[in-house]
Write a protein that holds these residues in place. Structure first.
Motif, PDB file in Angstrom:
ATOM      1  N   ASN A  10       0.854  -1.119   0.241  1.00  0.00           N
ATOM      2  CA  ASN A  10       0.106   0.120   0.276  1.00  0.00           C
ATOM      3  C   ASN A  10       0.819   0.780  -0.190  1.00  0.00           C
ATOM      4  O   ASN A  10       2.005   1.001   0.929  1.00  0.00           O
ATOM      5  N   ARG A  11       0.900   2.299  -1.154  1.00  0.00           N
ATOM      6  CA  ARG A  11       1.459   3.291  -1.176  1.00  0.00           C
ATOM      7  C   ARG A  11       1.224   4.473   0.263  1.00  0.00           C
ATOM      8  O   ARG A  11       1.463   5.521   0.421  1.00  0.00           O
ATOM      9  N   VAL A  12       0.119   3.971   0.586  1.00  0.00           N
ATOM     10  CA  VAL A  12      -0.126   4.711   2.107  1.00  0.00           C
ATOM     11  C   VAL A  12       0.742   4.098   3.165  1.00  0.00           C
ATOM     12  O   VAL A  12      -0.166   2.816   2.805  1.00  0.00           O
ATOM     13  N   CYS A  42      -0.938   7.555   8.743  1.00  0.00           N
ATOM     14  CA  CYS A  42      -2.138   8.518   8.285  1.00  0.00           C
ATOM     15  C   CYS A  42      -1.926   9.637   9.838  1.00  0.00           C
ATOM     16  O   CYS A  42      -2.968  10.321   9.758  1.00  0.00           O
ATOM     17  N   THR A  43      -0.583   9.541  10.400  1.00  0.00           N
ATOM     18  CA  THR A  43      -0.781  10.255  11.774  1.00  0.00           C
ATOM     19  C   THR A  43       0.662  11.525  11.651  1.00  0.00           C
ATOM     20  O   THR A  43       1.465  12.244  12.720  1.00  0.00           O
ATOM     21  N   GLY A  44       0.924  11.654  10.374  1.00  0.00           N
ATOM     22  CA  GLY A  44       1.729  12.613   9.356  1.00  0.00           C
ATOM     23  C   GLY A  44       3.182  12.292  10.573  1.00  0.00           C
ATOM     24  O   GLY A  44       3.932  11.666  11.093  1.00  0.00           O
ATOM     25  N   LEU A  49      -6.533   1.114  14.460  1.00  0.00           N
ATOM     26  CA  LEU A  49      -7.580   2.190  13.769  1.00  0.00           C
ATOM     27  C   LEU A  49      -6.097   3.269  13.536  1.00  0.00           C
ATOM     28  O   LEU A  49      -4.523   3.262  13.961  1.00  0.00           O
ATOM     29  N   ILE A  50      -6.402   3.560  12.048  1.00  0.00           N
ATOM     30  CA  ILE A  50      -6.147   4.923  11.455  1.00  0.00           C
ATOM     31  C   ILE A  50      -6.636   6.051  11.791  1.00  0.00           C
ATOM     32  O   ILE A  50      -7.425   6.261  12.155  1.00  0.00           O
ATOM     33  N   GLY A  51      -5.156   7.063  11.944  1.00  0.00           N
ATOM     34  CA  GLY A  51      -5.147   8.308  11.629  1.00  0.00           C
ATOM     35  C   GLY A  51      -5.792   8.758  13.175  1.00  0.00           C
ATOM     36  O   GLY A  51      -6.053   9.525  13.098  1.00  0.00           O
ATOM     37  N   VAL A  52      -5.002   7.987  14.129  1.00  0.00           N
ATOM     38  CA  VAL A  52      -5.505   8.422  15.270  1.00  0.00           C
ATOM     39  C   VAL A  52      -3.485   8.112  16.184  1.00  0.00           C
ATOM     40  O   VAL A  52      -3.249   6.968  15.852  1.00  0.00           O
ATOM     41  N   MET A  93      -6.282  -3.671   1.338  1.00  0.00           N
ATOM     42  CA  MET A  93      -5.144  -3.723   2.002  1.00  0.00           C
ATOM     43  C   MET A  93      -4.272  -3.017   3.345  1.00  0.00           C
ATOM     44  O   MET A  93      -4.523  -1.799   3.524  1.00  0.00           O
ATOM     45  N   SER A  94      -4.454  -2.962   3.129  1.00  0.00           N
ATOM     46  CA  SER A  94      -3.792  -2.682   4.756  1.00  0.00           C
ATOM     47  C   SER A  94      -2.441  -2.108   4.724  1.00  0.00           C
ATOM     48  O   SER A  94      -1.605  -2.006   4.048  1.00  0.00           O
ATOM     49  N   THR A  95      -2.395  -0.182   5.072  1.00  0.00           N
ATOM     50  CA  THR A  95      -1.218   0.477   5.749  1.00  0.00           C
ATOM     51  C   THR A  95       0.305  -0.297   6.399  1.00  0.00           C
ATOM     52  O   THR A  95       0.858   0.275   6.669  1.00  0.00           O
ATOM     53  N   SER A 105     -14.664   0.462  14.846  1.00  0.00           N
ATOM     54  CA  SER A 105     -13.708   1.580  13.550  1.00  0.00           C
ATOM     55  C   SER A 105     -12.432   0.938  13.278  1.00  0.00           C
ATOM     56  O   SER A 105     -11.738   1.153  14.556  1.00  0.00           O
ATOM     57  N   SER A 106     -11.989   0.826  12.774  1.00  0.00           N
ATOM     58  CA  SER A 106     -10.464  -0.125  12.526  1.00  0.00           C
ATOM     59  C   SER A 106      -9.864   0.517  11.102  1.00  0.00           C
ATOM     60  O   SER A 106     -10.075   0.613  10.237  1.00  0.00           O
ATOM     61  N   ASP A 150     -20.589   6.027   9.898  1.00  0.00           N
ATOM     62  CA  ASP A 150     -18.683   6.165  10.565  1.00  0.00           C
ATOM     63  C   ASP A 150     -18.295   6.445   9.473  1.00  0.00           C
ATOM     64  O   ASP A 150     -17.744   5.956   8.693  1.00  0.00           O
ATOM     65  N   ASN A 205     -14.823   6.709   8.865  1.00  0.00           N
ATOM     66  CA  ASN A 205     -13.621   6.332   8.723  1.00  0.00           C
ATOM     67  C   ASN A 205     -12.834   6.784   7.545  1.00  0.00           C
ATOM     68  O   ASN A 205     -12.653   5.993   6.777  1.00  0.00           O
ATOM     69  N   TRP A 206     -11.851   7.942   7.509  1.00  0.00           N
ATOM     70  CA  TRP A 206     -11.485   8.502   6.743  1.00  0.00           C
ATOM     71  C   TRP A 206     -10.367   7.559   6.825  1.00  0.00           C
ATOM     72  O   TRP A 206      -9.869   7.694   5.294  1.00  0.00           O
ATOM     73  N   GLY A 212      -4.158   4.182  -1.677  1.00  0.00           N
ATOM     74  CA  GLY A 212      -2.627   3.614  -1.387  1.00  0.00           C
ATOM     75  C   GLY A 212      -2.849   2.510  -2.001  1.00  0.00           C
ATOM     76  O   GLY A 212      -1.763   2.575  -2.831  1.00  0.00           O
ATOM     77  N   GLY A 228      -2.571  13.970   4.395  1.00  0.00           N
ATOM     78  CA  GLY A 228      -2.434  12.534   4.827  1.00  0.00           C
ATOM     79  C   GLY A 228      -2.811  12.204   6.027  1.00  0.00           C
ATOM     80  O   GLY A 228      -2.142  11.603   6.669  1.00  0.00           O
ATOM     81  N   THR A 229      -2.928  13.521   7.300  1.00  0.00           N
ATOM     82  CA  THR A 229      -3.323  12.789   8.328  1.00  0.00           C
ATOM     83  C   THR A 229      -4.941  13.829   8.933  1.00  0.00           C
ATOM     84  O   THR A 229      -5.082  14.026   8.189  1.00  0.00           O
TER      85      THR A 229
END
Lengths: 383, 383
Positions: free
Chosen positions: A45-47, A77-79, A111-114, A216-218, A382-383, B299, B301-302, B310, B334-335
Motif C-alpha cells: 500500500n502506498r499509504v 496517517c499520523t504525519g 485504527l488508522i489516523g489516531v 489492503m492494509s497500511t 472503527s479500525s 462512521d 472512517n477516512w 494507496g 495525509g493525516t
C-alpha cells in the motif's frame, strides 16, 4: 510457545492500556543470538504507516534484535508526529535492551489516523522488557490480536532446528498481505540473504494468496528473525520449505478467523496458461461480493464464478471453462453441467475448482464468504 | 411514457410467465421510423450472454427496428442452445412485426446458466406485439425489472425533439456498465454515427462511473434508437448533451435503488494528474468493502479511504492527500484534519471528496454502502 519455541528467543505480552478494554495490547520479541539475522516483507500500500517506514529502514542491513508490536492503534496517517512516536518507541526498546535503535523493528495495528497514547505504550514497553521469558511466545501472540477471535501460532520442527511463528489479522485481508502482523523465528543458523529469499518465496504463495475482503492494509508486516542458537545449518531448500509450511499454516488460520466468515473457501484454478493467469482468475472470484454472498447462503451459484472470470485478462475460451463446487462439475464447457442440487454446501469448507482449459499452470487462492456479521463488525468497529 | 415519449415509438410490457411470480417479464419496443438508426454499448465481460452476442451483430449496420427484452432469465452460459433461443426470439419478433430478423435486438436479464422457457417467451412476444401502443413505455419499463424496487425512466425535452429512456439494474453494478439493460429512444433525425458517438460519450461518464458492488454482468446492454419522426435535426452537441442528461438521470436512479443500499455515495476525486487517475482512485474507494460498511454504520472512517487510495497507481504524494466527508475535511495532508465528530452521516446522501493535490483533473464515481440487506438479498436470491 510459537515464536519462543526456537532457541535464542524471549518474548512477552502485556496490557499497556492502549486498548480501552484493558486487554493485552503490547508484545515484545527479542532475538538473543548469537546470530541476529532478519528478513521482512511489508505492505505494498502506498499509504504506509509510520512503523512500516521505520522497520523497512531498520531492516535494510538484514539485522534486527527486537520487535515491539502494539494493537489498539495503527499509527498510520499520523504525519511526522506519528513517525516520531515510532522512533521514540524504538529508542525506548533500544535503551531497555541495550541494543542499537536501528536493530529494533516496530509494528502497529488498529485504527488508522489516531496518535498512539505514548505514555502508556512506553510504560508498557518497560513492563514487557521486565517480563521477557523463553516461554513468552503465547502471551506475545495474544497481545497482537485486534478483532481476531483466537490468537494464531504455528511451528515446524526439523532436525535440530525449529521455525516458529505468530500472526494477527481478521479484516482488511487482501493481497500485498492482509491487515496482519506476522513474526517468524528460527534458531537455525541462516544468513540474512537466505532468510530474505525463503521469506519472499513463502509469502508469495501463502499470505499473498489470502484474499478475504480485497482491502489492503497500511501496516502489514511479516518479519523472520534467525538466532542461530541451535547451530544447525539446514540446506536452503529445507529451510525454505519449513518457512513456507509455517506461513501456510498461519495463512489458513487468518482466513479461518476472518471477520464474520462462515465458510472457508479454497479456489483452485487449474488448466491456466500461466501461474499469473491462475492467480488473477482466483483473485477475481475471491473478490466477487455476489459469489461470496451466495456461498454465505449455501447457494452453488456458478454463474457468478463465470461472471467473475470474464472480467479478467487471463487466456481462456469462455466455451471451454469448467467449474466444480465441492467436487460437483456444475459448469462444463461454459454452460450447465451436473445438477447443482448435488452440491453440498452445509459444511464450513468450500472448494471451488475453475478449469480454464488453457494450459497446465495452476494456483490456489483462499478467501471466505461475505456475511451479515462482516457488515456488522465493519460498520460498528472503527479500525 | 419514457421511451414512447419521443414520436415514432410504440412499446408494450406483458407477463409471459418467465418469472415464477407471474409479474411482468417481457417488454417490446418498436421504432416505427421513418429513420431506424441505432447505437449500442455492451458489457465488456468476456463471458458474454447469447443476447449480447446476437444484438452486437444485429447492430453492426447501425439499424435496429425493434428490441425485445425479458427479465427472469439471463440466457448466459447456456451454450449453442441458448444462442439458438435468442435467434428464435428475434425470428419471432421479425415475423410478428414484418421486419428483417437482423433488425431485432434481444436483451435478457436474470439468473445465469438456465435456459429460457421458450414456449412462454414466444407466447408472450405475440401478446406484446398485439398490445403495442404509443403509451406503452411505462409498461415496458416495469416488465424489465428484476430485483429493482421501482422501475426507472427519464427524459429530456428539447426544441421539437425528445430523448426518452428506461433502465433496470439493482445488483452486479460495476464498470463496463452494470447488470443493467437500458433502452433510449429519440425522435430526433440523427444518423447512426452520431448516435454512436453520443451514446459512447454519455455512457463513459454516467453508467461506467456507477460502481455499486464491483461485479460486472454478462448481459449489460444500452441501446439508443432514433426514429427521426420529429424531423428535427439538433446539432451534434445539443443531441449529445440530451443523451448524457438522460443517461445521468438513469444512472442515478440505478444507484439509488441498488440492492440493500441505505446510502447514495458520490465520490468526487479532485486535484488529480489525469482524469484516468481520478477514475481509478474513485473506483478503488467505491470498491472498498470496509469503507462501504463504515458508511452503512454512519462512521466517517477516512482511514479506509486513504487505505483504498494507496492501492492505486495514480500519481499522488500520500502526505498531501486531503479527504472531506460531507464537507468536513477530516484528513489534511495525509493525516488528521478537522474533527470527524463534525461529520453528519444521518442522511441518505454522502459526498466523499478526495483531493490528490497532484493536478487539476477530476472525476465522480457513484456507489452505495454495503449493508446487511445486500448480503441477505444476494445470499437468498439466485441471480
Amino acid at each position: 510457545m510459537s515464536i519462543t519455541l526456537p532457541q535464542g528467543f524471549a518474548a512477552a505480552g502485556v496490557a499497556a492500556g492502549i486498548k480501552a478494554a484493558g486487554t493485552p495490547d503490547l508484545a515484545l520479541v527479542v532475538n538473543q543470538g548469537p546470530r541476529k539475522a532478519a528478513a521482512g516483507v511489508f505492505t505494498s500500500n502506498r499509504v504506509t504507516a509510520a512503523p512500516v517506514v521505520w522497520s523497512r529502514r531498520a531492516l535494510a542491513d538484514g539485522r534486527i534484535s527486537a520487535v515491539i508490536l502494539n494493537s489498539g492503534g495503527a499509527n498510520a496517517c499520523t504525519g511526522p508526529a506519528g513517525y516520531a512516536d515510532t522512533r521514540t518507541t524504538a529508542d525506548k526498546v533500544g535503551t531497555l535492551l541495550d541494543i542499537p535503535v536501528d536493530e529494533v523493528a516496530v509494528c502497529s495495528t488498529g485504527l488508522i489516523g489516531v496518535r498512539l497514547p505514548m505514555d502508556r505504550l512506553l510504560g508498557g514497553a518497560e513492563r514487557a522488557a521486565a517480563s521477557l521469558s523463553a516461554t513468552g511466545g503465547e502471551d506475545a501472540a495474544i497481545a497482537i490480536k485486534t478483532t481476531d477471535s483466537v490468537h494464531k501460532t504455528a511451528h515446524v520442527r526439523a532436525d535440530g532446528w525449529t521455525v516458529g511463528g505468530m500472526a494477527k489479522g481478521a479484516g482488511m485481508l487482501a493481497p500485498g498481505l492482509a491487515t496482519m502482523l506476522v513474526v517468524l523465528t528460527t534458531d537455525a543458523d541462516v544468513p540474512a540473504a537466505v532468510l530474505d529469499e525463503a521469506l519472499h518465496d513463502a509469502v508469495a504463495v501463502t499470505f499473498d494468496r489470502v484474499d478475504s475482503d480485497g482491502c489492503m492494509s497500511t501496516n502489514d508486516t511479516v518479519l523472520l528473525l534467525a538466532s542461530g542458537a541451535s547451530a544447525a545449518r539446514p540446506s536452503d531448500e529445507e529451510f525454505a520449505d519449513a518457512v513456507r509450511r509455517v506461513c501456510a499454516d498461519l495463512a489458513r488460520q487468518l482466513i479461518a478467523d476472518a471477520e464474520g466468515a462462515t465458510k472457508d473457501i479454497r479456489i483452485d484454478v487449474i488448466g491456466a496458461a500461466s501461474e499469473q493467469d491462475a492467480v488473477d482468475v482466483g483473485r477475481a472470484v475471491a473478490r466477487n461480493n455476489l459469489f461470496k454472498c451466495a456461498l454465505y447462503g449455501e447457494d452453488p451459484n456458478w454463474g457468478r464464478v463465470l461472471s467473475a472470470i470474464g472480467t479478467t485478462h487471463a487466456r481462456f475460451d469462455p466455451d471451454l471453462i469448467n467449474v466444480a463446487i465441492n467436487g460437483v462439475w456444475v459448469c462444463k464447457d461454459g454452460t450447465v453441467g451436473e445438477d447443482r442440487g448435488n452440491v453440498d454446501l452445509s459444511g464450513r469448507d468450500v472448494v471451488v475448482t475453475a478449469d480454464l482449459a488453457a494450459g497446465s499452470a495452476h494456483a490456489t487462492i483462499w478467501t471466505n464468504d461475505l456475511s451479515v456479521t462482516y457488515v456488522h463488525e465493519n460498520s460498528a468497529y472503527s479500525s
